[in-house]
Structure formats: structure tokens, C-alpha cells
Design a protein around this motif. Structure first.
Motif, mmCIF file in Angstrom:
data_model
loop_
_atom_site.group_PDB
_atom_site.id
_atom_site.type_symbol
_atom_site.label_atom_id
_atom_site.label_comp_id
_atom_site.label_asym_id
_atom_site.label_seq_id
_atom_site.Cartn_x
_atom_site.Cartn_y
_atom_site.Cartn_z
ATOM 1 N N ILE A 49 0.840 -1.193 0.000
ATOM 2 C CA ILE A 49 0.000 0.000 0.000
ATOM 3 C C ILE A 49 0.876 1.245 0.000
ATOM 4 N N ILE A 61 -6.793 3.374 1.035
ATOM 5 C CA ILE A 61 -6.056 2.142 1.303
ATOM 6 C C ILE A 61 -6.922 0.907 1.061
ATOM 7 N N GLN A 66 -6.942 0.188 -2.542
ATOM 8 C CA GLN A 66 -5.674 -0.384 -3.001
ATOM 9 C C GLN A 66 -5.657 -1.892 -2.738
ATOM 10 N N ILE A 67 -6.157 -2.300 -1.566
ATOM 11 C CA ILE A 67 -6.212 -3.721 -1.230
ATOM 12 C C ILE A 67 -7.146 -4.446 -2.193
#
Length: 131
Positions: free
Chosen positions: A5, A13, A16-17
């Protein structure tokens, strides 16, 4: 499962995961039935709040990429991701767009790019086993 990340790139975040797990599933690096790390474990690994990982897992479940089993964890969907082909096409399209933009900046036209792609494809073809 390797997730990286970047807290400074402006993308949430949890998103992004989600994107990275989708990519791992689409690329075949995560197989159907494979278990994702527990929420707390991934949160500790990434040094983030467990609620962020939980949100990402919920998004992945809603997208059909993973299934949650109440007491045993979160797994890549047994049927495979319904996004797998679409996600691979999206990733490939992004790379093609970047290639075309860079080729134009360097003064190459589409015919030269296609010729180079075909040339590189020939070079990268697996060679038959010699007897």
C-alpha cells in the motif's frame, strides 16, 4: 499474498487492497479456494486499522471475488472470479494505453508498434524441445 500500500498516492487504502486482490485473482496468483490472510493479520502486516481490511474484504465479497465462511475465514470464490477476464482485459488495456502514449511521444506510429509487438512475440514463443 503480497499486498503493498501507498498511503500517499491519494487512493484509499481499502481500495488499493481491493485492486491488488482482484489483480492477484485475475492473474492466477490467487487460486479459487485459496484463503486470504485473516483481517487482523493483514492489518498488522500492512500497519493499518483492521477496519480498513474488513472494508476491503466486504467490497471483494460484494464483487463476488471472495466468499466469507463464518468461522474459517475468507477464501477466493470457488467459482473463480466473475471479474477475472474483465480484470485481465482492464489491466492489459492500461498497459497498452501506456505503451501507445510512450510510443507516440518517441515518434513511433502504430504500424511500427505492431511490427515490434509481433517481433517480440516471435522471440518470446516457447521453443520446441530438441530431441
Amino acid at each position: 499474498m503480497q499486498i503493498h500500500i501507498s498511503p500517499t498516492d491519494g487512493i484509499p487504502i481499502y481500495f488499493q487492497i481491493v485492486n491488488q486482490v482482484k489483480y492477484l485473482v485475475a492473474s492466477g496468483r490467487l487460486q479459487a479456494g485459496e484463503e486470504l490472510p485473516p483481517i487482523r493479520t493483514l492489518a498488522e502486516q500492512l500497519l493499518i486499522n483492521p477496519n480498513t481490511v474488513a472494508r476491503a474484504y466486504r467490497e471483494l465479497e460484494l464483487a463476488g471475488v471472495v466468499t466469507k465462511r463464518r468461522t474459517t475465514g475468507t477464501y477466493v470464490s470457488g467459482a473463480g472470479s466473475p471479474l477475472a477476464r474483465r480484470e485481465r482485459l482492464r489491466i492489459l488495456t492500461e498497459r497498452i494505453d501506456a505503451l501507445l502514449a510512450e510510443a507516440r511521444q518517441m515518434g513511433f506510429d502504430i504500424d511500427e508498434v505492431i511490427a515490434l509487438l509481433q517481433q517480440r512475440d516471435q522471440i518470446m514463443q516457447p521453443r520446441p524441445q530438441e530431441k
